[in-house]
Motif scaffolding. Structure first.
Motif, PDB file in Angstrom:
ATOM      1  N   ALA A  24       0.496  -0.748   0.270  1.00 33.14           N
ATOM      2  CA  ALA A  24      -0.189  -0.124   0.100  1.00 33.14           C
ATOM      3  C   ALA A  24       0.998   1.519   0.106  1.00 33.14           C
ATOM      4  N   LEU A  25       2.059   0.983   0.603  1.00 33.83           N
ATOM      5  CA  LEU A  25       3.236   2.627   0.849  1.00 33.83           C
ATOM      6  C   LEU A  25       3.158   2.660  -0.373  1.00 33.83           C
ATOM      7  N   ILE A  26       3.692   1.467  -1.019  1.00 35.08           N
ATOM      8  CA  ILE A  26       4.774   1.479  -2.440  1.00 35.08           C
ATOM      9  C   ILE A  26       3.895   2.644  -3.787  1.00 35.08           C
ATOM     10  N   SER A  27       2.292   1.560  -3.586  1.00 34.64           N
ATOM     11  CA  SER A  27       1.272   2.072  -4.308  1.00 34.64           C
ATOM     12  C   SER A  27       1.287   4.059  -4.512  1.00 34.64           C
ATOM     13  N   GLY A  28       1.405   3.828  -2.915  1.00 33.02           N
ATOM     14  CA  GLY A  28       0.769   5.155  -2.919  1.00 33.02           C
ATOM     15  C   GLY A  28       2.169   5.867  -3.495  1.00 33.02           C
TER      16      GLY A  28
END
Length: 144
Positions: A24-28
């Protein structure tokens, strides 16, 4: 022996949380690269910190403590072998998240959102299957 089991479970909780949070952090960050300030050191990011300082030590601690638990108990059953096979899958997901982090840091324009979704789903399914195997301890010998 109980403290080794507690250490194993605590490390698993940290590792599992990281495996679900990192995609989720990488995608954001991949969606809004301009929202992050440019640092002098490109390898000084919260994603890299979580991966190298939280997720990887938690994974190693969980694996080592889990190995000690079944070595001390002399447990060698088919459900344990199935669990260890699923743990290998979690290690693969962990490694792929590291590669995704490197792809994000390279900023080569390759898409990462689909890979983030797939890795998060794979981690959730593997953790659910491991939890079921540990709690149910099904008689897998009958399936052979």
């Amino acid at each position: 022996m109980l403290w080794i089991l507690v250490l194993h479970i605590a490390a698993l909780l940290f590792w599992g949380a990281c495996l679900l949070y990192l995609p989720a952090l990488i995608s954001g960050i991949a969606r809004q690269p301009d929202a992050i300030e440019q640092r002098p050191d490109p390898f000084d990011s919260i994603i890299r910190f979580i991966f190298t300082r939280v997720a990887t030590p938690a994974a190693l601690t969980a694996i080592i403590a889990g190995t000690l638990v079944f070595l001390i108990n002399h447990t060698v059953t088919l459900w344990l072998m199935a669990k260890l096979t699923l743990v290998v899958g979690l290690v693969f997901v962990h490694t792929m998240q590291g590669l995704l982090l490197l792809r994000l840091e390279a900023r080569n324009g390759k898409p990462v959102q689909l890979w983030c979704l797939l890795l998060a789903l794979a981690a959730a399914v593997l953790m659910g299957a491991i939890l079921w195997l540990v709690l149910a301890k099904p008689p897998l010998e009958a399936w052979l």
